[in-house]
Design a protein around this motif. Structure first.
Motif, PDB file in Angstrom:
ATOM      1  N   SER A   1      -2.526 -15.239 -48.978  1.00  0.00           N
ATOM      2  CA  SER A   1      -2.858 -14.451 -50.167  1.00  0.00           C
ATOM      3  C   SER A   1      -1.752 -14.450 -51.206  1.00  0.00           C
ATOM      4  O   SER A   1      -1.890 -13.835 -52.259  1.00  0.00           O
ATOM      5  N   GLY A   2      -0.620 -15.131 -50.890  1.00  0.00           N
ATOM      6  CA  GLY A   2       0.497 -15.144 -51.816  1.00  0.00           C
ATOM      7  C   GLY A   2       1.471 -14.010 -51.599  1.00  0.00           C
ATOM      8  O   GLY A   2       2.384 -13.824 -52.407  1.00  0.00           O
ATOM      9  N   GLY A   3       1.306 -13.265 -50.513  1.00  0.00           N
ATOM     10  CA  GLY A   3       2.175 -12.136 -50.232  1.00  0.00           C
ATOM     11  C   GLY A   3       3.268 -12.490 -49.252  1.00  0.00           C
ATOM     12  O   GLY A   3       3.792 -13.607 -49.236  1.00  0.00           O
ATOM     13  N   MET A   4       3.597 -11.548 -48.388  1.00  0.00           N
ATOM     14  CA  MET A   4       4.643 -11.763 -47.395  1.00  0.00           C
ATOM     15  C   MET A   4       4.233 -11.072 -46.105  1.00  0.00           C
ATOM     16  O   MET A   4       3.247 -10.323 -46.049  1.00  0.00           O
ATOM     17  N   ASP A   5       5.008 -11.318 -45.042  1.00  0.00           N
ATOM     18  CA  ASP A   5       4.787 -10.666 -43.759  1.00  0.00           C
ATOM     19  C   ASP A   5       6.125 -10.088 -43.315  1.00  0.00           C
ATOM     20  O   ASP A   5       7.015 -10.810 -42.860  1.00  0.00           O
ATOM     21  N   PHE A   6       6.285  -8.774 -43.474  1.00  0.00           N
ATOM     22  CA  PHE A   6       7.541  -8.070 -43.196  1.00  0.00           C
ATOM     23  C   PHE A   6       7.233  -6.964 -42.208  1.00  0.00           C
ATOM     24  O   PHE A   6       6.448  -6.048 -42.499  1.00  0.00           O
ATOM     25  N   ILE A   7       7.806  -7.050 -41.004  1.00  0.00           N
ATOM     26  CA  ILE A   7       7.559  -6.020 -40.000  1.00  0.00           C
ATOM     27  C   ILE A   7       8.836  -5.790 -39.207  1.00  0.00           C
ATOM     28  O   ILE A   7       9.505  -6.738 -38.784  1.00  0.00           O
ATOM     29  N   ALA A   8       9.184  -4.531 -39.030  1.00  0.00           N
ATOM     30  CA  ALA A   8      10.424  -4.180 -38.341  1.00  0.00           C
ATOM     31  C   ALA A   8      10.214  -4.202 -36.835  1.00  0.00           C
ATOM     32  O   ALA A   8       9.289  -3.556 -36.321  1.00  0.00           O
ATOM     33  N   PRO A   9      11.060  -4.931 -36.091  1.00  0.00           N
ATOM     34  CA  PRO A   9      10.974  -4.901 -34.627  1.00  0.00           C
ATOM     35  C   PRO A   9      11.463  -3.565 -34.099  1.00  0.00           C
ATOM     36  O   PRO A   9      12.160  -2.822 -34.789  1.00  0.00           O
ATOM     37  N   ARG A  10      11.119  -3.269 -32.871  1.00  0.00           N
ATOM     38  CA  ARG A  10      11.517  -1.987 -32.286  1.00  0.00           C
ATOM     39  C   ARG A  10      12.933  -2.092 -31.714  1.00  0.00           C
ATOM     40  O   ARG A  10      13.140  -2.197 -30.497  1.00  0.00           O
ATOM     41  N   LEU A  11      13.879  -2.094 -32.648  1.00  0.00           N
ATOM     42  CA  LEU A  11      15.296  -2.128 -32.327  1.00  0.00           C
ATOM     43  C   LEU A  11      15.968  -0.898 -32.928  1.00  0.00           C
ATOM     44  O   LEU A  11      15.450  -0.310 -33.878  1.00  0.00           O
ATOM     45  N   PRO A  12      17.122  -0.510 -32.416  1.00  0.00           N
ATOM     46  CA  PRO A  12      17.824   0.636 -33.016  1.00  0.00           C
ATOM     47  C   PRO A  12      18.203   0.345 -34.470  1.00  0.00           C
ATOM     48  O   PRO A  12      18.461  -0.794 -34.837  1.00  0.00           O
ATOM     49  N   ALA A  13      18.236   1.396 -35.294  1.00  0.00           N
ATOM     50  CA  ALA A  13      18.657   1.247 -36.688  1.00  0.00           C
ATOM     51  C   ALA A  13      20.155   0.936 -36.720  1.00  0.00           C
ATOM     52  O   ALA A  13      20.913   1.438 -35.891  1.00  0.00           O
ATOM     53  N   PRO A  14      20.633   0.105 -37.649  1.00  0.00           N
ATOM     54  CA  PRO A  14      19.861  -0.596 -38.676  1.00  0.00           C
ATOM     55  C   PRO A  14      19.426  -1.999 -38.267  1.00  0.00           C
ATOM     56  O   PRO A  14      19.023  -2.796 -39.107  1.00  0.00           O
ATOM     57  N   LEU A  15      19.521  -2.303 -36.938  1.00  0.00           N
ATOM     58  CA  LEU A  15      19.143  -3.638 -36.478  1.00  0.00           C
ATOM     59  C   LEU A  15      17.675  -3.929 -36.716  1.00  0.00           C
ATOM     60  O   LEU A  15      17.292  -5.093 -36.880  1.00  0.00           O
ATOM     61  N   HIS A  16      16.827  -2.877 -36.745  1.00  0.00           N
ATOM     62  CA  HIS A  16      15.393  -3.117 -36.970  1.00  0.00           C
ATOM     63  C   HIS A  16      15.150  -3.688 -38.362  1.00  0.00           C
ATOM     64  O   HIS A  16      14.288  -4.553 -38.531  1.00  0.00           O
ATOM     65  N   LEU A  17      15.935  -3.241 -39.362  1.00  0.00           N
ATOM     66  CA  LEU A  17      15.777  -3.788 -40.708  1.00  0.00           C
ATOM     67  C   LEU A  17      16.327  -5.201 -40.797  1.00  0.00           C
ATOM     68  O   LEU A  17      15.747  -6.064 -41.467  1.00  0.00           O
ATOM     69  N   LEU A  18      17.433  -5.448 -40.117  1.00  0.00           N
ATOM     70  CA  LEU A  18      17.989  -6.794 -40.099  1.00  0.00           C
ATOM     71  C   LEU A  18      17.019  -7.762 -39.436  1.00  0.00           C
ATOM     72  O   LEU A  18      16.785  -8.869 -39.935  1.00  0.00           O
ATOM     73  N   GLY A  19      16.421  -7.330 -38.325  1.00  0.00           N
ATOM     74  CA  GLY A  19      15.442  -8.177 -37.651  1.00  0.00           C
ATOM     75  C   GLY A  19      14.230  -8.448 -38.521  1.00  0.00           C
ATOM     76  O   GLY A  19      13.720  -9.583 -38.568  1.00  0.00           O
ATOM     77  N   ALA A  20      13.753  -7.422 -39.225  1.00  0.00           N
ATOM     78  CA  ALA A  20      12.606  -7.606 -40.122  1.00  0.00           C
ATOM     79  C   ALA A  20      12.939  -8.591 -41.232  1.00  0.00           C
ATOM     80  O   ALA A  20      12.116  -9.440 -41.599  1.00  0.00           O
ATOM     81  N   LEU A  21      14.153  -8.492 -41.737  1.00  0.00           N
ATOM     82  CA  LEU A  21      14.576  -9.364 -42.831  1.00  0.00           C
ATOM     83  C   LEU A  21      14.679 -10.815 -42.368  1.00  0.00           C
ATOM     84  O   LEU A  21      14.231 -11.740 -43.057  1.00  0.00           O
ATOM     85  N   LEU A  22      15.263 -11.019 -41.201  1.00  0.00           N
ATOM     86  CA  LEU A  22      15.437 -12.380 -40.704  1.00  0.00           C
ATOM     87  C   LEU A  22      14.095 -13.043 -40.382  1.00  0.00           C
ATOM     88  O   LEU A  22      13.927 -14.248 -40.578  1.00  0.00           O
ATOM     89  N   ARG A  23      13.131 -12.253 -39.894  1.00  0.00           N
ATOM     90  CA  ARG A  23      11.853 -12.815 -39.466  1.00  0.00           C
ATOM     91  C   ARG A  23      10.794 -12.804 -40.565  1.00  0.00           C
ATOM     92  O   ARG A  23       9.700 -13.323 -40.366  1.00  0.00           O
ATOM     93  N   ALA A  24      11.107 -12.204 -41.702  1.00  0.00           N
ATOM     94  CA  ALA A  24      10.104 -12.071 -42.769  1.00  0.00           C
ATOM     95  C   ALA A  24       9.625 -13.439 -43.250  1.00  0.00           C
ATOM     96  O   ALA A  24      10.420 -14.357 -43.450  1.00  0.00           O
ATOM     97  N   LYS A  25       8.331 -13.538 -43.456  1.00  0.00           N
ATOM     98  CA  LYS A  25       7.719 -14.747 -44.000  1.00  0.00           C
ATOM     99  C   LYS A  25       7.261 -14.466 -45.429  1.00  0.00           C
ATOM    100  O   LYS A  25       6.838 -13.361 -45.751  1.00  0.00           O
ATOM    101  N   GLY A  26       7.346 -15.478 -46.266  1.00  0.00           N
ATOM    102  CA  GLY A  26       6.899 -15.319 -47.644  1.00  0.00           C
ATOM    103  C   GLY A  26       7.987 -14.882 -48.590  1.00  0.00           C
ATOM    104  O   GLY A  26       7.731 -14.680 -49.782  1.00  0.00           O
ATOM    105  N   LEU A  27       9.213 -14.716 -48.071  1.00  0.00           N
ATOM    106  CA  LEU A  27      10.369 -14.382 -48.900  1.00  0.00           C
ATOM    107  C   LEU A  27      11.375 -15.523 -48.827  1.00  0.00           C
ATOM    108  O   LEU A  27      11.663 -16.050 -47.742  1.00  0.00           O
ATOM    109  N   GLY A  28      11.914 -15.887 -49.990  1.00  0.00           N
ATOM    110  CA  GLY A  28      12.937 -16.908 -50.030  1.00  0.00           C
ATOM    111  C   GLY A  28      14.304 -16.344 -49.721  1.00  0.00           C
ATOM    112  O   GLY A  28      14.484 -15.130 -49.551  1.00  0.00           O
ATOM    113  N   ARG A  29      15.294 -17.238 -49.663  1.00  0.00           N
ATOM    114  CA  ARG A  29      16.646 -16.791 -49.358  1.00  0.00           C
ATOM    115  C   ARG A  29      17.145 -15.784 -50.387  1.00  0.00           C
ATOM    116  O   ARG A  29      17.761 -14.775 -50.029  1.00  0.00           O
ATOM    117  N   ASP A  30      16.879 -16.028 -51.676  1.00  0.00           N
ATOM    118  CA  ASP A  30      17.321 -15.100 -52.717  1.00  0.00           C
ATOM    119  C   ASP A  30      16.673 -13.730 -52.561  1.00  0.00           C
ATOM    120  O   ASP A  30      17.313 -12.696 -52.798  1.00  0.00           O
TER     121      ASP A  30
END
Length: 451
Positions: free
Chosen positions: A91-120
């Motif tokens: 659809s031209g969007g992205m797939d961003f989902i936080a894994p069940r890890l302690p904060a702030p690792l859950h956000l880091l994991g979501a960022l690393l695994r996110a699809k539809g987002l470029g490096r920038d």
């Protein structure tokens, strides 16, 4: 101590439960037949629907506490999913989902695994989180969310796919005129807190059953009264320090009035303003402040298909593009929340003033066509039934530097409770509940005072 609470929205219900728990005799007045105010159940063609689809957060500590206190089984009442912003594949969007890890690792994991987002885009999101934490999520001078995102060098794609929909969902105000500080407050208590605080909680029950109905039962079980279909016509201070409430309603009869030790005005800002203006001349300025809030609408379109229709996820984010007739911002599969609603999809439009100008049939057809196109399921273009529900005064426009009143009015025994009162949160369920708890706390202390 007898206390009248005028309005059974989430603020009024929160105040009622807290006061009943504190041993006060509570009488709750609601002009409508259903409890819940601007977040309530509505009956449409024999169906129990909501006047707006909502998402709660794990950070909503006061809401969850009072729901549990009132006897709500949180596990069965709410579907808990990790923080996510997921668009349909292709659809031209992205797939961003936080894994069940302690904060702030859950956000880091979501960022690393996110699809539809470029490096920038990913670097932009990491920079936002780091900078906001370094600033302790606080601005010296409020500005618009759009200006904040510009200062933080956020990429256009990240703004489109992440920040704009989050701002609309949380503040119900477009980023270009929404308060950056209030937005940061919400992010602080979700993205910036524990992993569980960032969880998204989707109601399975209708909004009245989710808390207001249980709150009313709690009040009655503690010796209080609940009057539905009862409108408070006026409130007036008495020479002995008590308050007279005059109300109308079929169940009350003509000329009904009663005396209370205190009153909590928990109706919407405009309805409360009318009662304040008539209560005392020096409250006119406060009434004018409440009347000055610009309303923002929320529209929910319900589309009923065959009971076998099911989405791949309980909800998807949608790319809205009004120029192409794509108004929807999120779609929820109600059948995955309540088996009795199989095949029912709810499409949400926040800050929906422009969309609400369309006719119901035209908007429903446009949203069905959007789903058919985005989800690549042509059958969704032809629902068996549809209904558009617009809550025109769902919230106020959460503008930068908006002046919001304290719970205390300056008159002993008269307090305000509502999502518009002073606090960190915008016009959310949690913001309303926190205000109701604050108003109740002032009365339980025995002497309401200005903060």
């Amino acid at each position: 101590m007898k206390i009248a609470i005028i309005g059974s929205g989430w603020a009024g219900c929160a105040a009622a439960v807290e006061l009943a728990r504190g041993g006060r005799e509570v009488t709750l007045f609601e002009s409508a037949r259903a409890l819940g105010g601007r977040a309530r159940r509505v009956e449409v063609d024999g169906r129990a629907l909501d006047n707006g689809q909502h998402i709660m957060l794990g950070a909503y500590a006061e809401s969850l506490r009072l729901m549990k206190l009132a006897g709500v089984d949180l596990r069965s009442a709410l579907l808990t999913v990790p923080l996510q912003m997921r668009y349909a594949p292709g659809s031209g969007g992205m797939d961003f989902i936080a894994p069940r890890l302690p904060a702030p690792l859950h956000l880091l994991g979501a960022l690393l695994r996110a699809k539809g987002l470029g490096r920038d885009d990913k670097m932009s999101l990491a920079r936002f989180s780091t900078t906001a934490r370094w600033m302790d999520w606080t601005l010296h001078d409020d500005c618009s969310v759009s200006e904040l995102l510009l200062r933080f060098d956020q990429t256009p794609r990240l703004i489109q796919l992440m920040w704009r929909p989050l701002c609309l969902a949380a503040l119900n105000t477009p980023p270009e005129r929404a308060s950056a500080q209030v937005f940061l407050n919400v992010l602080r208590d979700s993205l910036g807190a524990s992993r569980a605080a960032s969880d998204m909680l989707i109601p399975r029950a209708d909004l009245s059953a989710l808390f207001p109905d249980a709150a009313a039962a709690y009040v009655v079980s503690h010796g209080g009264k609940v009057h539905t279909g009862a409108k408070a016509a006026s409130i007036a201070p008495l020479p002995d320090g008590r308050w007279r409430v005059d109300a109308t309603g079929a169940a009350l009869g003509d000329g009904w009035h009663e005396t209370f030790d205190a009153v909590v005005l928990a109706a919407g800002a405009h309805a409360s303003a009318a009662l304040l203006r008539n209560a005392a001349p020096h409250l006119t300025g406060l009434a004018e402040l409440l009347d000055g809030y610009a309303p923002e609408a929320i529209t929910t379109c319900y589309l009923q298909y065959g009971t076998a229709v099911r989405l791949d996820l309980p909800f998807f984010a949608l790319l809205d593009d009004p120029a192409q007739g794509h108004w929807g911002q999120f779609v929820f599969d109600r059948g995955q929340l309540d088996a009795n609603q199989a095949g029912l999809l709810a499409v949400v439009i926040s800050a929906s003033g422009a969309a609400a100008q369309l006719g119901q049939a035209e908007l429903a057809a446009a949203l069905a066509a959007q789903l058919a196109s985005v989800l690549r399921r042509p059958e969704l273009a032809q629902p068996n039934w549809s209904r558009v529900i617009t809550e025109k005064r769902a919230t106020y426009a959460c503008a930068p530097g908006l002046r919001r009143p304290a719970n205390a009015t300056g008159l002993p025994g008269l307090l305000l409770a509502g999502d518009y009162t002073a606090g960190d949160y915008p016009a959310t369920l949690e913001g309303a509940v926190r205000s109701g708890v604050a108003a109740a706390s002032e009365l339980l202390q025995g002497k309401p005072k200005q903060r």
